[in-house]
Scaffold this motif. Structure first.
Motif, short mmCIF file in Angstrom:
data_model
loop_
_atom_site.label_atom_id
_atom_site.label_comp_id
_atom_site.label_asym_id
_atom_site.label_seq_id
_atom_site.Cartn_x
_atom_site.Cartn_y
_atom_site.Cartn_z
N VAL A 5 -23.18 -19.23 27.92
CA VAL A 5 -22.72 -17.74 27.10
C VAL A 5 -21.35 -17.69 27.27
N LEU A 6 -20.16 -17.17 26.54
CA LEU A 6 -19.14 -16.28 26.71
C LEU A 6 -18.88 -14.62 26.23
N ILE A 21 -10.90 -22.06 24.55
CA ILE A 21 -11.93 -22.62 26.24
C ILE A 21 -12.79 -23.19 25.03
N ILE A 22 -13.38 -23.45 23.87
CA ILE A 22 -14.60 -23.76 23.26
C ILE A 22 -13.90 -25.38 23.34
N PRO A 23 -13.44 -26.21 22.77
CA PRO A 23 -13.10 -27.55 22.48
C PRO A 23 -12.98 -27.98 23.41
N ARG A 24 -12.95 -27.69 25.29
CA ARG A 24 -13.27 -28.43 25.96
C ARG A 24 -14.50 -28.35 26.54
N LEU A 25 -14.95 -27.02 26.22
CA LEU A 25 -16.70 -27.12 27.03
C LEU A 25 -17.32 -27.84 26.35
N GLY A 50 -18.25 -21.66 13.79
CA GLY A 50 -19.73 -21.46 14.10
C GLY A 50 -20.05 -21.80 15.56
N ILE A 51 -19.58 -20.77 16.16
CA ILE A 51 -20.35 -20.47 17.84
C ILE A 51 -21.88 -19.33 17.51
N VAL A 342 -6.32 -24.33 30.52
CA VAL A 342 -7.95 -24.33 29.77
C VAL A 342 -8.65 -25.48 30.89
N THR A 343 -7.83 -26.54 31.38
CA THR A 343 -8.76 -27.55 32.15
C THR A 343 -8.63 -26.91 33.26
#
Length: 357
Positions: A5-6, A21-25, A50-51, A342-343
């Protein structure tokens, strides 16, 4: 499936790092949900991706006297109850909180379910919302070594702020054409924040003719703060605000003049842009931008002018110094311990989530 949960909201600065950070998650296999206010700025930004988005009640935390201080605690308690129900339903392995008043009931509720919490604090000193949340954090991500040193036990890690990947793919030629420039000169990008800075705007405009002998100027001057008398001036363009075009403008810019908000200065650091910071004064803030700017100046990343010291002469002198010593500033930024936020942050989140499992 791992679940996260963000949470974060109230301003774009509390949402865009979550978006980064969504794309890497997603690549790491996380099922992502977002908890924010019912109708805050974060709702549309997240739903456009679309989250799944869940709104809760929230009250603003104020340091000053207001009648709303009597009613808002009730909203916070309602938000706490709503968060407990949502977290029981969603069963996340970890909660990542970016800050803002909406995060307080979410973090408090997560703690009651013993869900690990990773918090990101952008400023050198925590805001009121994060001050309430930090004691419950498993890990604390921060931008400044000074912030890390406030905490014992290795909970705090200097990570930097997550930057959207598209920020690194700007096209300078596109910005040159978009702005209608005709003469090849170094470019000065002036960013006064979404509401603009009267002090910065006036200083730039007062010495505009001098600056235009050496620079093309892109001036992002804030809502209702454009000066129509300057429209059509060769080498100078002004906008209230830009969105998608900013990436290309960063690519074109040789020097950036900016406020010292945490997200803004981390973007400048990541892009290795020589910069002049003019932090918001203590008269208009709690002083967090002043501390942010001082840290960047101490690290050799930025030249700083306090708002009350901004004049034509101080601004021109600062631009000349940064121009003459541009390579020195770039080298200092290249040596920063902050490299890939991000990483770093998503790895911390993943480590905390795995320990719970």
């Amino acid at each position: 499936m791992k679940k996260i949960v963000l949470t974060g909201g109230g301003t774009a600065g509390h949402v865009t790092p979550n978006i980064a950070i969504i794309p890497r998650l997603q690549e790491m296999g996380y099922e992502i949900s977002y908890i924010g206010t019912y109708n805050g700025i974060e709702r549309k930004l997240i739903e456009d991706l679309g989250i799944p988005y869940y709104g809760i009640s929230s009250g603003k935390l104020r340091r000053y006297a207001s009648l709303k201080n009597l009613s808002d605690p009730i909203r916070v308690m309602k938000g706490f109850d709503e968060s407990r129900v949502l977290l029981y339903k969603l069963k996340p392995d970890v909660v990542f909180s970016k800050g803002g008043f909406v995060t307080v009931p979410v973090v408090m509720a997560a703690a009651t379910w013993h869900i690990p919490i990773v918090i990101h604090e952008s400023d050198m000193t925590p805001g009121l919302a994060n001050k309430l949340a930090l004691p419950r954090a498993t890990k604390i991500c921060c931008n400044f070594p000074e912030t890390r040193d406030m905490f014992d036990g290795g909970r705090a890690i200097v990570t930097g702020t997550p930057i959207r990947q598209e920020l690194f793919s700007g096209n300078a030629d596109k910005a040159f054409k978009y702005c209608g420039f005709t003469e090849k000169k170094p470019t000065l990008l002036v960013i006064g924040g979404s509401t603009g800075s009267v002090a910065v705007n006036n200083a730039v405009r007062n010495c505009l003719d001098t600056l235009l002998t050496e620079y093309n100027i892109i001036h992002l001057c804030g809502k209702d703060k454009t000066d129509e008398s300057l429209n059509g001036k060769p080498g100078y363009v002004q906008y209230e605000y830009v969105k998608d075009e900013l990436t290309d403008m960063f690519a074109l810019a040789d020097i950036v003049i900016s406020r010292a908000g945490a997200n803004a200065i981390c973007e400048l650091l990541a892009l290795r842009k020589p910069n002049i910071l003019i932090p918001l004064s203590k008269r208009a803030s709690r002083g967090d931008q002043i501390l942010n700017a001082e840290s960047f100046e101490k690290s050799g990343y930025s030249f700083v002018i306090q708002e009350e010291d901004v004049t034509n002469s101080t601004l021109l002198a600062a631009i000349k110094t940064v121009s003459d010593e541009k390579e020195k500033y770039i080298k200092a930024m290249e040596q920063s311990e902050i490299q890939d936020a991000v990483t770093t942050i998503t790895d911390i989140i993943d480590s905390v989530a795995k320990k719970r499992k």
